[in-house]
Design a protein around this motif. Structure first.
Motif, PDB file in Angstrom:
ATOM      1  N   LYS A  39       0.827  -1.217   0.000  1.00 39.66           N
ATOM      2  CA  LYS A  39       0.000   0.000   0.000  1.00 39.66           C
ATOM      3  C   LYS A  39       0.856   1.260   0.000  1.00 39.66           C
ATOM      4  N   THR A  40       1.989   1.199   0.685  1.00 44.35           N
ATOM      5  CA  THR A  40       2.854   2.379   0.809  1.00 44.35           C
ATOM      6  C   THR A  40       4.182   2.226   0.086  1.00 44.35           C
ATOM      7  N   ALA A  41       4.477   1.023  -0.397  1.00 44.21           N
ATOM      8  CA  ALA A  41       5.746   0.687  -1.040  1.00 44.21           C
ATOM      9  C   ALA A  41       6.918   0.774  -0.067  1.00 44.21           C
ATOM     10  N   ASN A  42       6.654   0.725   1.223  1.00 48.34           N
ATOM     11  CA  ASN A  42       7.704   0.695   2.233  1.00 48.34           C
ATOM     12  C   ASN A  42       8.124  -0.746   2.490  1.00 48.34           C
ATOM     13  N   ILE A  43       9.401  -0.904   2.806  1.00 54.37           N
ATOM     14  CA  ILE A  43       9.911  -2.215   3.197  1.00 54.37           C
ATOM     15  C   ILE A  43      10.253  -2.151   4.672  1.00 54.37           C
ATOM     16  N   TYR A  44       9.742  -3.107   5.429  1.00 53.44           N
ATOM     17  CA  TYR A  44       9.987  -3.189   6.864  1.00 53.44           C
ATOM     18  C   TYR A  44      10.963  -4.325   7.130  1.00 53.44           C
ATOM     19  N   THR A  45      12.001  -4.024   7.912  1.00 54.05           N
ATOM     20  CA  THR A  45      12.925  -5.048   8.365  1.00 54.05           C
ATOM     21  C   THR A  45      12.592  -5.324   9.823  1.00 54.05           C
ATOM     22  N   LEU A  46      12.176  -6.533  10.108  1.00 51.46           N
ATOM     23  CA  LEU A  46      11.742  -6.884  11.452  1.00 51.46           C
ATOM     24  C   LEU A  46      12.941  -7.211  12.337  1.00 51.46           C
ATOM     25  N   ASN A  47      12.835  -6.834  13.595  1.00 48.84           N
ATOM     26  CA  ASN A  47      13.899  -7.156  14.541  1.00 48.84           C
ATOM     27  C   ASN A  47      13.858  -8.649  14.872  1.00 48.84           C
ATOM     28  N   GLU A  48      14.775  -9.093  15.720  1.00 51.04           N
ATOM     29  CA  GLU A  48      14.902 -10.521  16.030  1.00 51.04           C
ATOM     30  C   GLU A  48      13.608 -11.106  16.593  1.00 51.04           C
ATOM     31  N   THR A  49      12.996 -10.393  17.523  1.00 47.64           N
ATOM     32  CA  THR A  49      11.770 -10.881  18.150  1.00 47.64           C
ATOM     33  C   THR A  49      10.626 -10.944  17.141  1.00 47.64           C
ATOM     34  N   ALA A  50      10.443  -9.863  16.409  1.00 52.10           N
ATOM     35  CA  ALA A  50       9.365  -9.815  15.418  1.00 52.10           C
ATOM     36  C   ALA A  50       9.589 -10.854  14.315  1.00 52.10           C
ATOM     37  N   SER A  51      10.835 -11.041  13.920  1.00 48.27           N
ATOM     38  CA  SER A  51      11.141 -12.049  12.901  1.00 48.27           C
ATOM     39  C   SER A  51      10.792 -13.450  13.403  1.00 48.27           C
ATOM     40  N   PHE A  52      11.091 -13.708  14.664  1.00 45.68           N
ATOM     41  CA  PHE A  52      10.752 -15.009  15.245  1.00 45.68           C
ATOM     42  C   PHE A  52       9.240 -15.221  15.227  1.00 45.68           C
ATOM     43  N   ILE A  53       8.478 -14.222  15.672  1.00 44.74           N
ATOM     44  CA  ILE A  53       7.012 -14.334  15.682  1.00 44.74           C
ATOM     45  C   ILE A  53       6.501 -14.540  14.260  1.00 44.74           C
ATOM     46  N   TRP A  54       7.030 -13.760  13.319  1.00 44.23           N
ATOM     47  CA  TRP A  54       6.606 -13.867  11.917  1.00 44.23           C
ATOM     48  C   TRP A  54       6.755 -15.298  11.418  1.00 44.23           C
ATOM     49  N   LYS A  55       7.907 -15.878  11.680  1.00 41.06           N
ATOM     50  CA  LYS A  55       8.170 -17.243  11.213  1.00 41.06           C
ATOM     51  C   LYS A  55       7.203 -18.247  11.838  1.00 41.06           C
ATOM     52  N   GLN A  56       6.805 -18.003  13.080  1.00 42.76           N
ATOM     53  CA  GLN A  56       5.837 -18.895  13.731  1.00 42.76           C
ATOM     54  C   GLN A  56       4.468 -18.782  13.061  1.00 42.76           C
ATOM     55  N   LEU A  57       4.179 -17.607  12.496  1.00 41.66           N
ATOM     56  CA  LEU A  57       2.873 -17.386  11.869  1.00 41.66           C
ATOM     57  C   LEU A  57       2.826 -17.836  10.408  1.00 41.66           C
ATOM     58  N   LEU A  58       3.911 -18.448   9.943  1.00 37.32           N
ATOM     59  CA  LEU A  58       3.845 -19.066   8.621  1.00 37.32           C
ATOM     60  C   LEU A  58       2.856 -20.231   8.665  1.00 37.32           C
ATOM     61  N   LYS A  59       2.678 -20.777   9.866  1.00 40.54           N
ATOM     62  CA  LYS A  59       1.599 -21.726  10.146  1.00 40.54           C
ATOM     63  C   LYS A  59       0.659 -21.018  11.110  1.00 40.54           C
ATOM     64  N   VAL A  60      -0.555 -21.416  11.159  1.00 39.08           N
ATOM     65  CA  VAL A  60      -1.538 -20.809  12.058  1.00 39.08           C
ATOM     66  C   VAL A  60      -1.107 -21.032  13.513  1.00 39.08           C
ATOM     67  N   ALA A  61      -1.214 -19.970  14.339  1.00 41.25           N
ATOM     68  CA  ALA A  61      -0.826 -20.100  15.745  1.00 41.25           C
ATOM     69  C   ALA A  61      -1.706 -19.210  16.625  1.00 41.25           C
ATOM     70  N   THR A  62      -1.899 -19.653  17.856  1.00 47.29           N
ATOM     71  CA  THR A  62      -2.610 -18.855  18.853  1.00 47.29           C
ATOM     72  C   THR A  62      -1.593 -18.042  19.652  1.00 47.29           C
ATOM     73  N   LYS A  63      -2.083 -17.073  20.426  1.00 49.16           N
ATOM     74  CA  LYS A  63      -1.195 -16.312  21.306  1.00 49.16           C
ATOM     75  C   LYS A  63      -0.488 -17.243  22.278  1.00 49.16           C
ATOM     76  N   LYS A  64      -1.222 -18.195  22.824  1.00 46.25           N
ATOM     77  CA  LYS A  64      -0.647 -19.128  23.792  1.00 46.25           C
ATOM     78  C   LYS A  64       0.492 -19.929  23.168  1.00 46.25           C
ATOM     79  N   GLU A  65       0.289 -20.398  21.939  1.00 43.96           N
ATOM     80  CA  GLU A  65       1.346 -21.142  21.249  1.00 43.96           C
ATOM     81  C   GLU A  65       2.568 -20.264  21.007  1.00 43.96           C
ATOM     82  N   LEU A  66       2.329 -19.008  20.648  1.00 45.24           N
ATOM     83  CA  LEU A  66       3.445 -18.083  20.438  1.00 45.24           C
ATOM     84  C   LEU A  66       4.229 -17.862  21.726  1.00 45.24           C
TER      85      LEU A  66
END
Length: 88
Positions: free
Chosen positions: A25-52
């Motif tokens: 939408k904005t053509a911006n690229i976001y580089t996620l930090n270590e924590t956010a990158s870890f969460i992102w990778k977990q959400l490649l499959k469906v996950a609940t908050k508890k699982e995260l």
């Protein structure tokens, strides 16, 4: 229980454990930090908050309170940007 996953049409790349996300939408690229990158990778499959929380407790040496705060911030920010979605 609410589950989350990466929005199917989102464009992202993983380079050396860092996630880079294109906001089409904005053509911006976001580089996620270590924590956010870890969460992102977990959400490649469906996950609940508890699982995260459980996965992050195994990966990071921080309190559960901080983990829950980080997850909540991540989910709020990236739901708003429509990078992730809720699924049932």
């Amino acid at each position: 229980m609410i589950k989350f996953k990466i929005y199917p049409d989102i464009i992202y790349k993983i380079f050396e454990d860092e996630v880079h996300v294109l906001d089409y939408k904005t053509a911006n690229i976001y580089t996620l930090n270590e924590t956010a990158s870890f969460i992102w990778k977990q959400l490649l499959k469906v996950a609940t908050k508890k699982e995260l929380v459980e996965k992050m407790k195994k990966e990071f040496d921080v309190s559960e309170k901080i983990i829950k705060k980080d997850i909540e911030e991540f989910l709020n920010e990236y739901l708003e940007k429509e990078f992730i979605i809720k699924v049932s």
